[in-house]
Structures are given as C-alpha cells and as structure tokens.
Design a protein around this motif. Structure first.
Motif, mmCIF file in Angstrom:
data_model
loop_
_atom_site.group_PDB
_atom_site.id
_atom_site.type_symbol
_atom_site.label_atom_id
_atom_site.label_comp_id
_atom_site.label_asym_id
_atom_site.label_seq_id
_atom_site.Cartn_x
_atom_site.Cartn_y
_atom_site.Cartn_z
ATOM 1 N N THR A 187 0.696 -0.991 0.035
ATOM 2 C CA THR A 187 -0.357 -0.242 0.241
ATOM 3 C C THR A 187 0.692 1.204 0.009
ATOM 4 N N ASP A 188 0.059 2.449 -0.134
ATOM 5 C CA ASP A 188 1.418 3.926 0.174
ATOM 6 C C ASP A 188 1.877 4.358 1.230
ATOM 7 N N ASP A 196 -4.998 -6.856 -9.350
ATOM 8 C CA ASP A 196 -5.274 -6.211 -8.852
ATOM 9 C C ASP A 196 -4.207 -5.241 -8.354
ATOM 10 N N ASP A 203 -3.159 -2.631 -7.398
ATOM 11 C CA ASP A 203 -3.704 -1.215 -6.600
ATOM 12 C C ASP A 203 -3.018 -1.772 -5.125
ATOM 13 N N SER A 204 -4.026 -3.696 -4.867
ATOM 14 C CA SER A 204 -3.830 -3.918 -4.025
ATOM 15 C C SER A 204 -2.420 -5.284 -3.611
ATOM 16 N N GLN A 219 -8.219 -6.410 -1.935
ATOM 17 C CA GLN A 219 -8.547 -6.705 -3.407
ATOM 18 C C GLN A 219 -10.215 -6.890 -4.041
ATOM 19 N N LYS A 252 -10.707 -4.564 -6.788
ATOM 20 C CA LYS A 252 -11.138 -4.177 -8.766
ATOM 21 C C LYS A 252 -10.910 -5.521 -9.144
#
Length: 456
Positions: A157-158, A284, A286-287, A309, A311
């Motif tokens: 993650t960010d 995904d 993003d995850s 997840q 998306k």
C-alpha cells in the motif's frame, strides 16, 4: 500408608475392637453381604469352629485379610497416574502460553465510553456481540510510522497515505439462548450515521476522521504528550465507530477486537499461510493481488493482497467480503488443526504478532476468541452480510457508497437470533459491470474434514 490403607503393601492391622457377639448384637445389625443368619447361627460349637478353621476362615476376633491387588492392576494405576500427570503438565503449559498471549494484548476503554452514550441500545438483545475490526493504519499501536519498506513491499500500500480506514467490519453475534450464532459482515462503503460527522458517512472512515478531529482538539488545548495524543485519539475513533455500528444494527456491542494490517501480515506468517481457492485467475495492481486459478496457500504480503482486493472482482466490495469470510474460516481451521497452540515457535510468533497489532476491550479474553474460532471453523457460525439497497451510489462529497435501509438492517439482524431466522439478505441492485450472485454460505463446513471453497 496409614493403618486403614495397609492393604496396599500387604500388611493387615488388627481390629481395635473385638467382633461383637451375634447374640448381643442390636436388632438393626446388618450382616455382611453373603452372610445367612438363622435361629441356630449364634450357637457355634468348638467342632464347628475347627471345621471353619480347616476351611480357611479367619479367627472370629480378626477381620478377614484383604487380598493384594493383582500386579497388572497396580501397573495400570501407575500408568494412569503418569498419564494424568503428563496431561496436567501439558494443560498447565497450554494455559501458560494462552496467558502469554493474553498478556501481549493491548486494551482500550473505547467500548465503555460508547456504552455510556444515551443512544446505546439496551444490553440484553439475545446475543453476546463482538465487533471485529481490521484497520489499514500505517503506524504501530503507539502511533509510530511503520518503515516505508514494510508498508510498500509487505503491506503493498502507499506509505505516504496517512488515512486510517477500517476495511473489515464483522459483527459476531453469539446467541445467549442456544440458537445459531452468526458473523455479520458490514461493507466498508456502507453509508451510516456517525457521531459528530452526520448521517451520510462511509463507515470505514468513521474511526480515522474522528481520530484526526480529536488530535486537532488536543493540539489546540496544548497537549504535547505524543503517547497521550495517540491513546486518546484512538479511543475517540474507536468509540465513534462502535456507536455507528450500534446505530446501524440496533444491537449493543459487548466486546471489541481490532487487528491492524501489519498484524494481519504477521499473523498469517505465524501460522505458515492460509489455504484458499479461486474460480478464476485474477490481478489488481492497487492491492498487489496476482493469483492463479485453483487451490493455493497465501501468506504474508500475498495474504494481505488476497483480502484487500476489490478491483477486477465481479461485485467489488461485496466480493471482497466473501474473500474475508472464506479466509477467516480457513485461517481458524489452520490455527486449530495445525498445532499452533502446542508449537512453541508458532505460539511465540503468534504472541509477538498479537503484541504488535491486536487491541481488545479489557473484558475480552484471548481464550474466548479461541473458543469462537473453534465454532467458526466447525461451521457452527454462519456468515451473512447486511441487506443493502444499492451499490455504486455517490454521496454529497462524491464518494462511492453502498446504501442501506437502516430499519430493514435492524430487523434483519434482530431476526437472526430468533427461532425462525430470516432468509439470506437479497443481492443488491446490479450496477454497471456487476452480476448478481448470492453471498457464499459457509455454514456446512466442518474443521475435521475442511474443504476450502473456491470463490471469485
């Protein structure tokens, strides 16, 4: 051995009193089992006595000697004593290890604060209700930022995003009347009323937004103790989240437990991964999810990606709930059948993970969670999700939300504790790109022969 138990070593102590004469015995005298008395039984001649001696009977003024138990019986008793002692030692060690984990748990008074509020539901609602929360905080429990490498590589993650969200919300309802217990999932995007935040707030943001407001207030008041800032602002955020769940569901939260994203990562490594199964390959960015089709074991960073997840899943957040439900059941089965509680290394790793990432109210014991894990892994706890009225709507701030009819949610959850539980919550109206599909029912699973269900 004392005189009364001298038979064990073969000795026989003489009776301290002579055997009473039968003629002078009171009428209520009860003969020994097997003795027959008649009118002439009191007249014993010397000849009769001699015949009795020849037959091997004892002198009338001495009790009959007791037979020494067979050697096999003595050996069996010794073995039983050894086994019992070993069992007691094992149980003592297990309790010591459970106590070790319990002492590692961080506690919060947020539950007591939420229960004081005038809008708190009445205590007796037919169930013991435990709110299970998973947060994606990028800090430890003292508010110190996690190393950027861990956040980016392990939690995927960010590290620069300081927003605290509660991405997992499960209300575990344990019937007080012997009825079926249920685990009720609340989608993270559900729009709920929240204390001091209004009636249209995403439930996953209640904790974080309230925490930030509390921090700002303390700074204005001149509070500079960082530990106090973190402790009090976290407590305010948790109390607001508990109140929001109570307003949504109509039930009083009796216990609270929370695990951070980092703790989730550590826990899955402590139990050496969790078995899952997917109907289709999926990814995904993003995850960080990148999984093949079929059964597989996920641990560490992959496990975090698996449950985060949403998306590229057919129903987005609702399918992520299915991921969380199946993962939780499989993980509990792994803990209980994989020897975690009797393996020193695994137990130490589990205690370390708990100390770094788990928060409970003071009244909740770790052993209580183990017992509920057993029920969950055995299929004695059914998984359901609150009924929703829409997915993909937008609130006045432009956020994507899931809408609900709060009276319908309260009625649905209350009926779960009745003798005639309601049917499963209907699927939400289809949004673009979503296909209708009932949520997974795990109630038939058994830990003894656990079959990991395949999901999207």
């Amino acid at each position: 051995m004392d005189a009364e138990r001298g038979w064990f070593d073969g000795t026989v102590e003489p009776s301290p009193e002579p055997v009473p004469d039968l003629e002078s015995a009171p009428t209520e005298f009860t003969p020994a089992v097997g003795t027959v008395l008649d009118d002439e039984s009191a007249d014993v001649t010397e000849e009769d006595a001699g015949e009795a001696d020849e037959a091997g009977t004892a002198e009338p003024d001495e009790p009959p000697p007791r037979r020494r138990p067979p050697a096999l019986l003595i050996t069996g008793r010794a073995l039983l004593a050894l086994v019992s002692a070993a069992t007691l030692v094992a149980m003592a060690l297990l309790w010591a290890r459970v106590d070790q984990i319990q002492s590692s748990v961080n506690t919060t008074d947020a539950l007591a604060e939420a229960q004081k509020q005038p809008d708190a539901p009445p205590p007796d609602d037919g169930a013991n209700d435990i709110l299970i929360v998973g947060s994606d905080t990028r800090t430890d429990l003292q508010g110190n930022p996690l190393p950027a490498r861990i956040v980016k590589q392990e939690l995927r993650t960010d590290p620069t995003d300081g927003t605290l969200n509660t991405d997992t919300l499960i209300l575990l309802r344990l019937s007080r009347n012997g009825g079926r217990s249920v685990a009720v999932s609340i989608p993270r995007d559900t729009s709920v009323p929240a204390p001091n935040l209004g009636k249209d707030q995403k439930v996953n943001g209640v904790f974080g937004i309230t925490k930030e407001k509390a921090l700002e207030q303390m700074r204005r008041e001149g509070v500079k103790d960082r530990a106090k800032q973190e402790r009090d602002s976290d407590s305010a955020g948790r109390a607001a989240l508990i109140q929001s769940v109570q307003l949504l569901t109509g039930v009083r939260i009796d216990h609270y437990t929370e695990i951070t994203l980092y703790g989730f990562y550590l826990l899955t490594k402590a139990i050496d991964g969790v078995d899952v199964c997917l109907n289709h390959a999926t990814s995904d960015p993003d995850s960080g999810a990148n999984f093949r089709k079929g059964p597989q074991t996920v641990r560490g960073a992959d496990a975090v990606s698996f449950v985060r997840q949403r998306k590229n899943l057919p129903r987005g957040d609702l399918d992520r709930i299915v991921r969380q439900q199946t993962f939780l059941a499989s993980a509990m089965n792994k803990v209980l059948s994989g020897g975690t509680l009797t393996d020193t290394g695994k137990l130490n790793a589990l205690a370390d993970a708990v100390s770094k990432s788990v928060v409970m109210d003071p009244g909740l014991q770790f052993l209580d969670l183990v017992n509920q894990a057993q029920a969950l892994a055995n299929g004695q706890v059914g998984f359901v999700t609150i009924p929703v009225t829409g997915v993909g709507a937008r609130n006045d701030r432009g956020q994507s939300i899931i809408t609900v009819d709060i009276p319908a949610v309260k009625a649905y959850i209350a009926a779960l504790m009745s003798g005639t539980p309601p049917p499963a919550a209907p699927p939400p109206p289809e949004a673009p790109g979503l296909r209708g599909k009932p949520l997974l029912n795990l109630s038939g699973l058994r830990a003894a022969a656990y079959a990991v269900p395949c999901i999207d």
